[in-house]
Design an enzyme around this catalytic site. Structure first.
Site, PDB file in Angstrom:
ATOM      1  N   TRP A  41       0.842  -1.205   0.000  1.00  0.00           N
ATOM      2  CA  TRP A  41       0.000   0.000   0.000  1.00  0.00           C
ATOM      3  C   TRP A  41       0.871   1.247   0.000  1.00  0.00           C
ATOM      4  O   TRP A  41       0.422   2.334  -0.288  1.00  0.00           O
ATOM      5  CB  TRP A  41      -0.963  -0.017   1.195  1.00  0.00           C
ATOM      6  N   ASP A  42       2.155   1.044   0.327  1.00  0.00           N
ATOM      7  CA  ASP A  42       3.137   2.129   0.305  1.00  0.00           C
ATOM      8  C   ASP A  42       3.054   2.899  -1.023  1.00  0.00           C
ATOM      9  O   ASP A  42       3.213   4.111  -1.067  1.00  0.00           O
ATOM     10  CB  ASP A  42       4.570   1.580   0.440  1.00  0.00           C
ATOM     11  N   GLU A 100       0.051  -2.791  12.879  1.00  0.00           N
ATOM     12  CA  GLU A 100       0.212  -4.251  12.801  1.00  0.00           C
ATOM     13  C   GLU A 100       0.437  -4.898  14.163  1.00  0.00           C
ATOM     14  O   GLU A 100       0.648  -6.098  14.239  1.00  0.00           O
ATOM     15  CB  GLU A 100       1.381  -4.586  11.872  1.00  0.00           C
ATOM     16  N   LYS A 156       1.657   0.713  16.558  1.00  0.00           N
ATOM     17  CA  LYS A 156       2.892   0.764  15.773  1.00  0.00           C
ATOM     18  C   LYS A 156       2.992   2.034  14.932  1.00  0.00           C
ATOM     19  O   LYS A 156       4.033   2.661  14.855  1.00  0.00           O
ATOM     20  CB  LYS A 156       2.939  -0.462  14.853  1.00  0.00           C
ATOM     21  N   GLN A 157       1.900   2.393  14.272  1.00  0.00           N
ATOM     22  CA  GLN A 157       2.001   3.479  13.284  1.00  0.00           C
ATOM     23  C   GLN A 157       0.645   4.152  13.111  1.00  0.00           C
ATOM     24  O   GLN A 157      -0.368   3.652  13.606  1.00  0.00           O
ATOM     25  CB  GLN A 157       2.484   2.913  11.957  1.00  0.00           C
TER      26      GLN A 157
HETATM   27  C1  BGC Z   1       4.597  -1.452   7.846  1.00  0.00           C
HETATM   28  C2  BGC Z   1       3.629  -1.501   6.693  1.00  0.00           C
HETATM   29  C3  BGC Z   1       4.397  -1.293   5.395  1.00  0.00           C
HETATM   30  C4  BGC Z   1       5.530  -2.284   5.266  1.00  0.00           C
HETATM   31  C5  BGC Z   1       6.362  -2.055   4.032  1.00  0.00           C
HETATM   32  C6  BGC Z   1       5.713  -2.469   7.625  1.00  0.00           C
HETATM   33  O1  BGC Z   1       6.636  -2.376   8.669  1.00  0.00           O
HETATM   34  O2  BGC Z   1       3.934  -1.713   9.062  1.00  0.00           O
HETATM   35  O3  BGC Z   1       2.632  -0.515   6.849  1.00  0.00           O
HETATM   36  O4  BGC Z   1       3.532  -1.420   4.311  1.00  0.00           O
HETATM   37  O5  BGC Z   1       6.367  -2.187   6.400  1.00  0.00           O
HETATM   38  O6  BGC Z   1       6.934  -0.789   4.021  1.00  0.00           O
END
Ligand code: BGC
Length: 756
Positions: free
Chosen positions: A338-339, A478, A591-592
């Site tokens: 999704w990045d 996550e 986490k984010q």
């Molecule tokens: C993040 C995801 C991201 C992935 C790739 C993971 O650590 O939690 O949101 O898409 O890394 O960058």
């Protein structure tokens, strides 16, 4: 220039990522030509994946074209074989090249100066070259050269458990009368890749090569050359390399194509090709540069992110995307996440709209595979994989193995469904910014309808509550997986349904023929659209009763309330003590950006008070354990008037790889973060946005450190330069195309032509 002025072998892997060069077709990490003990020398060709014994299809490491070794009386003149008298390497981002200047003394006291320039041509993407300027400082003698194309390379060469060889040898021979040629094929699909090299040694314009012999050493093609070196005189050694794969030409024609391309390259010569390459780089910078007055170091760090991001997107191929670590390292196998849509695409849509279109055309090419994924998982419509390589099937591994050998089951692929909403959102956003109706009619609409169908099948009717719920998903955060009713996912599912309901009506009126064709193709009926309408209004969006505080997922507020209270010297959250005794998943620590990501994407759905409330609530609970987080908090911090942290968040994001803040830059450059850095400057500090009617808004909030900010963007019919000064005054110049009205702090302002 990003400069390395001290050689520390333990930093080799980091610098290989920082100094990786790419032209959208391939990328070569910044390894030393002569090789070092610590090195992950990789050349990845975008789109060349292989699985073999690994968990997933990953970018296959291609034969290393770069190796060039110099010897004096059998002593290797190498950075790790001699005393280093002086050392500097630098990435010249403006010219798109890697330069080096070293002075080395061997065991016998012989001192040699080696200066070099390396580039991967953007003018002709199959060409790359390195030139060494070699000067014996205190001796004369024969210098022997080994020109190697190394097919022994493997993936994960420094991780015993993960080592894998993705290619096998198919040809090892001389390229022509001179030069070396190595051809390999990937093990699963037998996709052939050929590499040809030629080395020239010239002094004062004259060819000085005495001997030239080719050797087939198994998986290494080796060419031996030598010349007489004279004290104080500089010889120019140039290694020309050409790479093609069966993706571009039939395998039978590979070698001949490479021979022809090499002839052209040699005719053009190093300097002229380098010139063309620099012109191509200049053209990229003309679109994408960001200039900040009064904050030089930060400006450089921002440019560093822009450089790697813009360099990696393909100029012509819509069957490839951009991996989470670009073409710069092995982590995530070159997979698109999704990045792409939510972090990188906005940058491309505004600065390189054609590249943005290609990135989304990639999703269209893989729509059938996404339909297959949905079917396989018992859903309808199209489900995009969490990690996507070349065939559109799920490439996120089910198992992860930690460095100590512990295995654990990874559920990300099973539950992280929000990527499908991200693809849909990215397409709608791209169309909004660029007004690319052609893409919408022939590709985008079909994807959007099919992803809406996926969400329909994910929505579950709960009779007693008379609402639809989405169970068992992982949201952007996550650290809590799986959960029910992740508010981010539910909002985006609802957004997707609402979007296609309106889109169907719009297309039916404005493009009846295309709409009919599409409806026929995907068997879309009025009844189905009515069912979307019925479901979207009843999707459950959890929040704290009687307040506007969104609940990240059902039950989140019941978790142990742990807050971030301490910050380190970089102003970064320190892991709360409570996490030593309580599992993170049992706390509110995340986490984010998750709810805050939602506020960022669907800002118009929330009033100011709601946005503020949620931002400040979740800010205290976000560890920024992913590089995708700080930029979003910076942008939203500025939106809600909490500018205090935004500047520091931006610095964190901009320097993330340069100072290796996450400790994993060796594995590649954080691509989403790079896109996030651009978004923070342009959407955050410049306050740029495009509304649904396609009007541009600018509400600047430059930090006090900045005396001015200049950048360029494309809007549908014009190319604009935007300058904001230290007093927050906005000046907009139309560089090309039509004059346009822009709303600056809500007031209409006319962008004037450059010459007006
Ligand atoms: C993040 C995801 C991201 C992935 C790739 C993971 O650590 O939690 O949101 O898409 O890394 O960058």
């Amino acid at each position: 220039m990003v400069v390395q002025d001290n050689y520390n072998p333990y930093e080799n892997l980091k610098y290989e990522s920082l100094f990786c060069l790419t032209n959208g077709y391939l990328g070569t990490r910044g390894s030393h030509e002569e090789g070092t003990a610590r090195s992950i020398p990789c050349t990845y060709i975008n789109g060349v994946f292989d699985k073999s014994e690994t968990f997933m299809r990953e970018l296959a490491n291609m034969p290393n074209w770069l190796t060039l070794k110099l010897y004096v009386e059998k002593e290797l003149i190498g950075i790790e074989n001699c005393d280093i008298l002086s050392f500097t390497r630098a990435l010249n981002m403006k010219r798109g090249c890697l330069v080096k200047s070293v002075c080395l003394r061997d065991r016998k006291g012989r001192e040699t100066r080696v200066e070099s320039v390396r580039f991967i041509s953007r003018a002709h993407v199959h060409r790359m070259a390195v030139r060494l300027y070699v000067t014996p400082l205190n001796y004369s003698g024969i210098i022997e050269i080994e020109n190697i194309i190394d097919g022994t390379v493997i993936n994960f060469c420094d991780a015993p458990r993960f080592k894998v060889k993705h290619t096998y040898l198919t040809k090892n021979e001389a390229l022509d009368e001179s030069g070396a040629y190595l051809e390999v094929a990937t093990r699963d699909n037998h996709l052939h890749e050929g590499c040809g090299t030629v080395v020239q040694a010239v002094q004062e314009g004259k060819d000085v090569v005495k001997t030239n012999v080719f050797h087939d050493f198994g998986e290494q093609a080796v060419e031996f050359l030598d010349f007489d070196a004279c004290q104080g005189e500089t010889a120019e050694l140039t290694k020309y390399a050409v790479i093609y794969t069966e993706r571009e030409v039939k395998k039978e024609a590979l070698k001949e194509t490479i021979q022809q391309e090499m002839k052209g390259f040699l005719q053009t010569g190093f300097e002229a090709e380098f010139e063309l390459h620099q012109k191509a780089c200049e053209a990229l910078w003309k679109e994408a540069d960001i200039q900040i007055e009064g904050d030089e170091e930060l400006n450089k760090a921002i440019r560093f992110n822009v450089f790697h991001l813009m360099s990696t997107a393909s100029e012509s191929d819509s069957h490839v995307n951009i991996g989470a670590k670009l073409l710069h390292g092995e982590e995530y196998g070159g997979h698109a996440f999704w990045d792409t849509e939510l972090f990188m695409l906005p940058f491309f849509a505004y600065t390189f709209p054609k590249k943005a279109r290609r990135l989304e055309t990639y999703r269209y090419h893989l729509l059938d595979a996404a339909r297959g994924n949905a079917q396989k998982n018992g859903f309808q419509g199209a489900q995009y994989p969490w990690e996507s390589a070349d065939d559109g099937t799920e490439q996120c591994p089910d198992w992860t193995i930690e460095p100590d050998g512990t295995c654990y089951r990874c559920y990300v692929a099973v539950y992280e469904h929000h990527v499908t909403a991200a693809v849909a959102f990215g397409i709608a956003n791209y169309v909004r910014i660029t007004k690319d109706t052609d893409f919408l009619l022939h590709m985008g609409a079909e994807i959007l309808m099919e992803t809406a169908r996926f969400w329909m099948s994910r929505c579950q009717y709960i009779e007693e509550k008379n609402r639809y719920e989405i169970h068992k998903v992982t949201g952007p955060d996550e650290w809590h997986e799986p959960v029910d009713n992740n508010v981010y996912t539910n909002y985006l599912a609802r957004w997707n349904l609402r979007y296609v309901i309106a889109l169907a009506e719009q297309l039916e009126q404005e493009h009846p023929e295309e709409y009919r064709n599409l409806a026929e193709k995907i068997h879309l009926t009025k009844e189905e659209i009515a069912s979307w309408q019925q479901v979207q209004g009843k999707i459950y969006l959890p929040k704290k009763e009687g307040t506007q505080l969104l609940e990240q997922f059902e039950g989140y507020f019941d978790l142990k309330e742990v807050l971030i209270e301490k910050y380190d010297k970089n102003d970064w959250p320190i892991r709360p003590e409570a996490l030593k005794t309580t599992k993170t998943s049992q706390t509110q620590i995340i986490k984010q950006a998750d709810v805050v990501m939602l506020l960022h994407l669907l800002g118009e759905e929330f009033d100011e008070e709601t946005t503020k409330l949620n931002y400040s609530y979740y800010e205290k609970r976000t560890m920024h354990g992913s590089s995708l987080s700080p930029s979003i908090y910076a942008i939203m911090g500025l939106k809600v008037g909490d500018a205090s942290k935004a500047y520091r968040y931006l610095r964190r994001a901009a320097f993330l790889d340069l100072v290796d803040l996450q400790g994993n830059t060796r594995e590649g450059i954080h691509a989403a973060n790079a896109g996030g850095v651009w978004q923070t400057v342009v959407f955050g500090f410049a306050g740029l946005s495009t509304d649904d009617a396609g009007r541009l808004h600018i509400n600047p909030k430059l930090p006090e450190e900045w005396k001015g900010l200049t950048f360029r963007i494309h809007c549908p019919e014009s190319w604009l330069q935007i300058h904001i000064d230290g007093e927050q005054h906005v000046d907009i110049t139309v560089l090309d195309g039509k004059e346009v009205d822009i709303l600056v702090n809500g007031k209409a302002v006319k962008a004037h032509k450059a010459d007006a």
